[in-house]
Design a protein around this motif. Structure first.
Motif, short mmCIF file in Angstrom:
data_model
loop_
_atom_site.label_atom_id
_atom_site.label_comp_id
_atom_site.label_asym_id
_atom_site.label_seq_id
_atom_site.Cartn_x
_atom_site.Cartn_y
_atom_site.Cartn_z
N ILE A 1 47.21 42.95 37.85
CA ILE A 1 46.97 44.39 37.70
C ILE A 1 45.59 44.78 38.20
O ILE A 1 45.41 45.81 38.86
CB ILE A 1 47.16 44.80 36.23
CG1 ILE A 1 48.61 44.55 35.80
CG2 ILE A 1 46.80 46.27 36.02
CD1 ILE A 1 48.87 44.79 34.34
N LEU A 2 44.60 43.95 37.88
CA LEU A 2 43.23 44.25 38.33
C LEU A 2 43.14 44.24 39.86
O LEU A 2 42.47 45.07 40.46
CB LEU A 2 42.26 43.24 37.73
CG LEU A 2 40.77 43.46 38.05
CD1 LEU A 2 40.31 44.84 37.54
CD2 LEU A 2 39.91 42.34 37.46
N ALA B 1 43.16 32.92 32.95
CA ALA B 1 42.87 33.76 34.11
C ALA B 1 42.42 35.15 33.67
O ALA B 1 42.92 35.68 32.67
CB ALA B 1 44.11 33.88 34.99
N TRP B 2 41.45 35.70 34.40
CA TRP B 2 40.98 37.06 34.08
C TRP B 2 41.95 38.14 34.56
O TRP B 2 41.89 39.27 34.12
CB TRP B 2 39.58 37.26 34.68
CG TRP B 2 39.57 37.32 36.18
CD1 TRP B 2 39.78 38.38 36.96
CD2 TRP B 2 39.40 36.21 37.07
NE1 TRP B 2 39.74 38.04 38.28
CE2 TRP B 2 39.50 36.70 38.39
CE3 TRP B 2 39.17 34.82 36.90
CZ2 TRP B 2 39.38 35.87 39.51
CZ3 TRP B 2 39.03 34.01 38.01
CH2 TRP B 2 39.13 34.55 39.30
N ASN C 1 43.89 32.64 39.97
CA ASN C 1 44.43 33.17 38.72
C ASN C 1 45.70 32.43 38.30
O ASN C 1 45.93 32.24 37.09
CB ASN C 1 44.72 34.67 38.87
CG ASN C 1 43.47 35.51 38.74
OD1 ASN C 1 43.04 35.82 37.63
ND2 ASN C 1 42.89 35.87 39.87
N VAL C 2 46.50 31.99 39.23
CA VAL C 2 47.70 31.21 38.89
C VAL C 2 47.29 29.84 38.35
O VAL C 2 47.86 29.33 37.37
CB VAL C 2 48.62 31.08 40.11
CG1 VAL C 2 49.75 30.06 39.84
CG2 VAL C 2 49.22 32.42 40.47
N TRP C 3 46.29 29.25 38.98
CA TRP C 3 45.84 27.92 38.56
C TRP C 3 45.20 27.95 37.17
O TRP C 3 45.39 27.03 36.37
CB TRP C 3 44.85 27.38 39.59
CG TRP C 3 44.32 26.01 39.26
CD1 TRP C 3 45.01 24.83 39.34
CD2 TRP C 3 43.02 25.70 38.78
NE1 TRP C 3 44.21 23.78 38.96
CE2 TRP C 3 42.96 24.30 38.60
CE3 TRP C 3 41.89 26.45 38.49
CZ2 TRP C 3 41.82 23.65 38.14
CZ3 TRP C 3 40.76 25.79 38.05
CH2 TRP C 3 40.73 24.42 37.86
N LEU D 1 42.83 47.07 45.12
CA LEU D 1 43.46 47.41 46.40
C LEU D 1 43.68 48.91 46.52
O LEU D 1 43.51 49.50 47.59
CB LEU D 1 44.79 46.67 46.53
CG LEU D 1 44.71 45.14 46.69
CD1 LEU D 1 46.10 44.54 46.75
CD2 LEU D 1 43.91 44.76 47.93
N SER D 2 44.08 49.56 45.43
CA SER D 2 44.28 51.01 45.45
C SER D 2 42.97 51.74 45.71
O SER D 2 42.92 52.71 46.48
CB SER D 2 44.89 51.47 44.13
OG SER D 2 46.14 50.87 43.91
N MET D 3 41.89 51.26 45.04
CA MET D 3 40.58 51.88 45.25
C MET D 3 40.12 51.68 46.70
O MET D 3 39.58 52.61 47.32
CB MET D 3 39.56 51.29 44.28
CG MET D 3 39.83 51.63 42.83
SD MET D 3 38.72 50.77 41.69
CE MET D 3 37.14 51.40 42.23
#
Length: 279
Positions: free
Chosen positions: A205-206, A198-199, A191-193, A211-213
């Motif tokens: 946030i996604l 980036a999605w 995502n940084v690249w 991770l929370s789920m």
């Protein structure tokens, strides 16, 4: 049925008796015939009589805490059963039945007293028999009464329990930690690249949602597995306690019987010395 002295001579305990003593003993004891599957006595019956196997097959059994019948002894020809209860005048602690048609010598306390008055050393053979029963009870405690905790736990495990155990096992392994770290690094690096394309750009946030789920699902499963481990530990503790309690009861009971028999032999030896003392 009257007992023949030649039958008594085949019994190791009576092998040292002379013909006159065998004749006296034969006039007191009786031969009993038990058809196949006939009960000789059951647990709780009065222990007024003991038996010696002359022929056939006899099984001495008890019932364990799981209400399962357990074979305690299968006396061979010339061996005893029911003698301990008869000597200490307590109810039988076991049950006995003829597995095949059996013929047994029925003996009561008076018969034994007559025998010991004439042959005090024959009491050592009786002590040897009780010692054999003692070792048999020890073996029973070691082999039968101690159920394998893993087998008991496996019997009570459901599919959901298996899933919870596997999830907790994998979640607590280095394989999961390394794989999860690699996925996180690859996800964030990708995502940084990609930058603006980036999605899930920074602050990811996604990813935080995933991770929370994952944590919300994994945590209850891990707690379920921990509860299962606590249940396993309690079960192992209960089985260990049951084994120790049964072993202690068996040892105390047999020790009492051996002590009482030793006291009876001392009384008989003293009586014989008094009778043989010069007057």
């Amino acid at each position: 049925m009257a007992c023949d002295p030649t039958t008594l001579r085949q019994v190791p305990l009576f092998a040292l008796l002379d013909d006159d003593e065998l004749a006296v003993l034969a006039s007191q004891v009786e031969l009993k015939k038990f058809p196949t599957r006939q009960r000789i006595y059951k647990a709780g019956d009065s222990g007024g009589r003991g038996y010696i196997v002359v022929s056939g097959v006899v099984r001495v059994t008890t019932v364990d805490e799981d209400q399962q019948e357990v074979v305690v002894d299968q006396p061979a020809v010339g061996e005893f059963f029911g003698f301990a209860s008869m000597l200490v005048q307590t109810p039988h602690q076991t049950s006995a039945a003829a597995a095949e048609e059996a013929i047994c010598i029925e003996v009561d306390r008076h018969d034994i007293m007559v025998l010991l008055e004439r042959k005090p050393h024959a009491g050592m053979d009786m002590l040897a028999v009780l010692g054999k029963q003692y070792h048999g009870s020890q073996q029973l405690v070691r082999v039968r009464s101690m159920r394998n905790p893993n087998e008991v736990i496996e019997e009570q495990t459901t599919i959901g329990n298996h899933i919870a155990d596997e999830v907790a096992r994998f979640g607590g392994s280095w394989t999961f930690i390394i794989a999860f770290f690699v996925v996180l690094v690859a996800y964030t690096a990708m995502n940084v690249w990609l930058g603006r394309q980036a999605w899930d750009p920074y602050p990811f946030i996604l990813l935080n949602l995933f991770l929370s789920m994952l944590a919300s699902v994994q945590a209850p499963v891990i707690m379920m597995s921990q509860n299962r481990q606590d249940a396993k530990d309690r079960l192992r503790g209960e089985l260990d306690y049951a084994v120790n309690r049964r072993a202690e009861a068996e040892i105390q009971g047999l020790s009492r019987k051996l002590n009482l028999l030793g006291e009876k032999l001392e009384d008989v030896e003293e009586l014989v010395r008094d009778l043989n003392a010069p007057r």
